[in-house]
Design a protein around this motif. Structure first.
Motif, PDB file in Angstrom:
ATOM      1  N   PHE A 111     -35.939  -3.790  -6.089  1.00 58.48           N
ATOM      2  CA  PHE A 111     -37.012  -4.734  -5.770  1.00 58.48           C
ATOM      3  C   PHE A 111     -38.058  -4.129  -4.832  1.00 58.48           C
ATOM      4  O   PHE A 111     -39.191  -4.604  -4.770  1.00 58.48           O
ATOM      5  CB  PHE A 111     -36.435  -6.007  -5.160  1.00 58.48           C
ATOM      6  CG  PHE A 111     -35.602  -6.814  -6.124  1.00 58.48           C
ATOM      7  CD1 PHE A 111     -36.061  -7.101  -7.392  1.00 58.48           C
ATOM      8  CD2 PHE A 111     -34.349  -7.277  -5.761  1.00 58.48           C
ATOM      9  CE1 PHE A 111     -35.313  -7.829  -8.289  1.00 58.48           C
ATOM     10  CE2 PHE A 111     -33.585  -8.011  -6.650  1.00 58.48           C
ATOM     11  CZ  PHE A 111     -34.061  -8.286  -7.920  1.00 58.48           C
ATOM     12  N   ASP A 112     -37.689  -3.102  -4.086  1.00 58.63           N
ATOM     13  CA  ASP A 112     -38.638  -2.432  -3.192  1.00 58.63           C
ATOM     14  C   ASP A 112     -39.527  -1.434  -3.924  1.00 58.63           C
ATOM     15  O   ASP A 112     -40.491  -0.920  -3.359  1.00 58.63           O
ATOM     16  CB  ASP A 112     -37.889  -1.724  -2.064  1.00 58.63           C
ATOM     17  CG  ASP A 112     -37.205  -2.698  -1.114  1.00 58.63           C
ATOM     18  OD1 ASP A 112     -37.756  -3.793  -0.914  1.00 58.63           O
ATOM     19  OD2 ASP A 112     -36.128  -2.375  -0.597  1.00 58.63           O
ATOM     20  N   LYS A 113     -39.190  -1.145  -5.177  1.00 60.22           N
ATOM     21  CA  LYS A 113     -39.999  -0.232  -5.975  1.00 60.22           C
ATOM     22  C   LYS A 113     -41.011  -1.066  -6.758  1.00 60.22           C
ATOM     23  O   LYS A 113     -40.650  -1.789  -7.679  1.00 60.22           O
ATOM     24  CB  LYS A 113     -39.114   0.580  -6.921  1.00 60.22           C
ATOM     25  CG  LYS A 113     -39.860   1.683  -7.663  1.00 60.22           C
ATOM     26  CD  LYS A 113     -38.901   2.530  -8.498  1.00 60.22           C
ATOM     27  CE  LYS A 113     -39.651   3.655  -9.196  1.00 60.22           C
ATOM     28  NZ  LYS A 113     -38.734   4.498 -10.030  1.00 60.22           N
ATOM     29  N   THR A 114     -42.268  -0.978  -6.376  1.00 59.41           N
ATOM     30  CA  THR A 114     -43.296  -1.869  -6.917  1.00 59.41           C
ATOM     31  C   THR A 114     -44.240  -1.137  -7.877  1.00 59.41           C
ATOM     32  O   THR A 114     -44.395   0.092  -7.814  1.00 59.41           O
ATOM     33  CB  THR A 114     -44.122  -2.505  -5.797  1.00 59.41           C
ATOM     34  OG1 THR A 114     -44.827  -1.474  -5.095  1.00 59.41           O
ATOM     35  CG2 THR A 114     -43.213  -3.254  -4.824  1.00 59.41           C
ATOM     36  N   ALA A 115     -44.852  -1.919  -8.751  1.00 59.23           N
ATOM     37  CA  ALA A 115     -45.853  -1.390  -9.680  1.00 59.23           C
ATOM     38  C   ALA A 115     -46.801  -2.512 -10.056  1.00 59.23           C
ATOM     39  O   ALA A 115     -46.453  -3.687  -9.986  1.00 59.23           O
ATOM     40  CB  ALA A 115     -45.181  -0.811 -10.926  1.00 59.23           C
ATOM     41  N   GLU A 116     -48.014  -2.151 -10.456  1.00 58.47           N
ATOM     42  CA  GLU A 116     -48.980  -3.129 -10.941  1.00 58.47           C
ATOM     43  C   GLU A 116     -49.838  -2.479 -12.014  1.00 58.47           C
ATOM     44  O   GLU A 116     -50.004  -1.258 -12.042  1.00 58.47           O
ATOM     45  CB  GLU A 116     -49.845  -3.686  -9.820  1.00 58.47           C
ATOM     46  CG  GLU A 116     -50.736  -2.675  -9.138  1.00 58.47           C
ATOM     47  CD  GLU A 116     -51.605  -3.300  -8.050  1.00 58.47           C
ATOM     48  OE1 GLU A 116     -52.806  -2.953  -7.994  1.00 58.47           O
ATOM     49  OE2 GLU A 116     -51.091  -4.128  -7.286  1.00 58.47           O
ATOM     50  N   PHE A 117     -50.350  -3.315 -12.915  1.00 58.94           N
ATOM     51  CA  PHE A 117     -51.256  -2.803 -13.940  1.00 58.94           C
ATOM     52  C   PHE A 117     -52.218  -3.897 -14.363  1.00 58.94           C
ATOM     53  O   PHE A 117     -51.945  -5.088 -14.206  1.00 58.94           O
ATOM     54  CB  PHE A 117     -50.492  -2.238 -15.148  1.00 58.94           C
ATOM     55  CG  PHE A 117     -49.690  -3.255 -15.931  1.00 58.94           C
ATOM     56  CD1 PHE A 117     -50.236  -3.897 -17.043  1.00 58.94           C
ATOM     57  CD2 PHE A 117     -48.387  -3.566 -15.568  1.00 58.94           C
ATOM     58  CE1 PHE A 117     -49.504  -4.821 -17.767  1.00 58.94           C
ATOM     59  CE2 PHE A 117     -47.649  -4.486 -16.292  1.00 58.94           C
ATOM     60  CZ  PHE A 117     -48.199  -5.116 -17.396  1.00 58.94           C
TER      61      PHE A 117
END
Length: 283
Positions: free
Chosen positions: A49-55
Motif C-alpha cells: 500500500f505504500d508503493k503508489t502510482a498514478e496515471f
C-alpha cells in the motif's frame, strides 16, 4: 463456525436475525461495523500500500484503463490514482485483490462492478449499476449516483454521499449500502439480505417484494412496496448504525436515533401456497 444452528444470545440474535427459514445449509448473519475480515485469493497480487502510482486516463479507453490498473497491481503497487476517467463505462471492474484505488473524476455505467476486496474512492459521480455484484471491500462516491446502485451486492460497504436513482440495492444479497441523500423509486426491490441506510427521502415502492434484510430511512418515505413493513429499532442496531455512519462521517439530518426501520412482512415467503383470494390481499 462452532455453534451454528444452536441457540445463542449474540448480537445477531438480539437483532432478530435468526427467525428466517432457509432451506439447505444454514446461513446466519453476523454484524461487524468495520467488516475487517477479508479473504484473499491464493493467486492475488502481492501489493504494498505504500508503493503508489498514478496515471492520466483521458486518452485511454475503458479496456486500456483496466489493463493498466492490473499491470500496476502485478508490479506490486497497492495505491493507484486514476486521473481524468472522463465518465468512461465499465472502469475498475473485476478487481479481486486488496487495493487502494482512487478515481479523480466521474465514472460511467457499471463502474467498479464484480469487485472483491479493493477500497475505491471516486471523487465525482457514477452512472447506472455502480458496484454491481460487489463481494467485499469499500466503494465511496463523493457526489451522486445513477439507478440500480449496488445491484445484487453481496458484501462490503457501498457509499454515495449524494443522491441516487431508482432501484437502489435491487436484489441486494448482503453488505451495506449507504446513501447520504435521497433515493429513487423501488429501492430495495427484491432485497434478500444486507442493510441499506438512506439518510434522506425515499421515493415510491420502497422495499417492494423484499424477502429479507433491513432498510433505514432518515427522511420521508413516499410509500412502501408490497410486503415491506415498519420495524422496531433496538439498542444493538442503533449502536451499529452510529459506528457504521461514523466511519464515513455521514449523519442524517433527523439524527441517527430517529431513523425509521423497514423490514419484510414475510407474506410472500409462501406465496405459491396461498389461495387466490389471499394472493389478491397480499398484492
Amino acid at each position: 463456525m462452532a455453534g451454528v444452528g444452536h441457540k445463542s444470545h449474540g448480537k445477531s440474535h438480539d437483532m432478530g436475525l435468526h427467525a428466517e427459514q432457509l432451506a439447505g445449509r444454514t446461513q446466519q448473519r453476523f454484524f461487524s461495523a468495520a467488516e475487517e475480515e477479508n479473504f484473499t485469493y491464493p493467486w492475488a497480487y502481492e501489493v504494498d500500500f505504500d508503493k503508489t502510482a498514478e496515471f492520466d486516463a483521458e486518452e485511454m479507453d475503458s479496456s486500456a484503463i483496466n489493463l493498466k490498473i492490473r499491470e500496476l497491481m502485478q508490479s506490486g503497487h497497492g495505491t493507484i490514482t486514476v486521473k481524468n476517467p472522463r465518465a468512461k463505462h465499465g472502469v475498475g471492474v473485476g478487481i479481486l485483490n486488496r487495493l487502494n484505488l482512487k478515481f479523480e473524476g466521474s465514472l460511467g455505467y457499471f463502474g467498479c462492478g464484480l469487485v472483491d476486496g479493493p477500497n475505491i474512492h471516486i471523487s465525482g459521480r457514477v452512472g447506472w449499476s455502480c458496484a454491481e455484484n460487489m463481494m467485499a471491500g469499500k466503494v465511496v462516491i463523493d457526489k451522486n449516483a445513477g439507478s440500480t446502485f449496488g445491484a445484487a451486492i453481496r458484501g462490503g460497504d457501498l457509499v454515495c454521499r449524494g443522491d441516487v436513482g431508482s432501484r437502489t440495492g435491487i436484489d441486494q444479497k448482503g453488505g451495506t449500502i449507504i446513501v447520504g441523500g435521497r433515493t429513487g423509486a423501488f429501492s430495495g426491490f427484491m432485497m434478500q439480505r444486507g442493510r441499506m441506510i438512506i439518510c434522506g427521502d425515499a421515493s415510491k415502492n420502497l422495499g417492494d417484494s423484499m424477502y429479507d434484510g433491513t432498510i433505514y430511512v432518515g427522511g420521508q418515505v413516499e410509500d412502501l412496496g408490497v410486503d415491506c413493513v415498519p420495524g422496531e429499532m433496538n439498542d444493538t442496531e442503533l449502536k451499529w448504525l452510529k459506528t457504521k455512519l461514523g466511519m464515513y462521517g455521514i449523519e442524517p439530518a433527523c439524527g441517527i436515533e430517529n431513523l425509521k426501520k423497514f423490514v419484510s412482512g414475510k407474506q410472500l415467503w409462501n406465496y405459491d401456497n396461498l389461495e387466490p383470494a389471499e394472493k389478491k390481499l397480499v398484492l
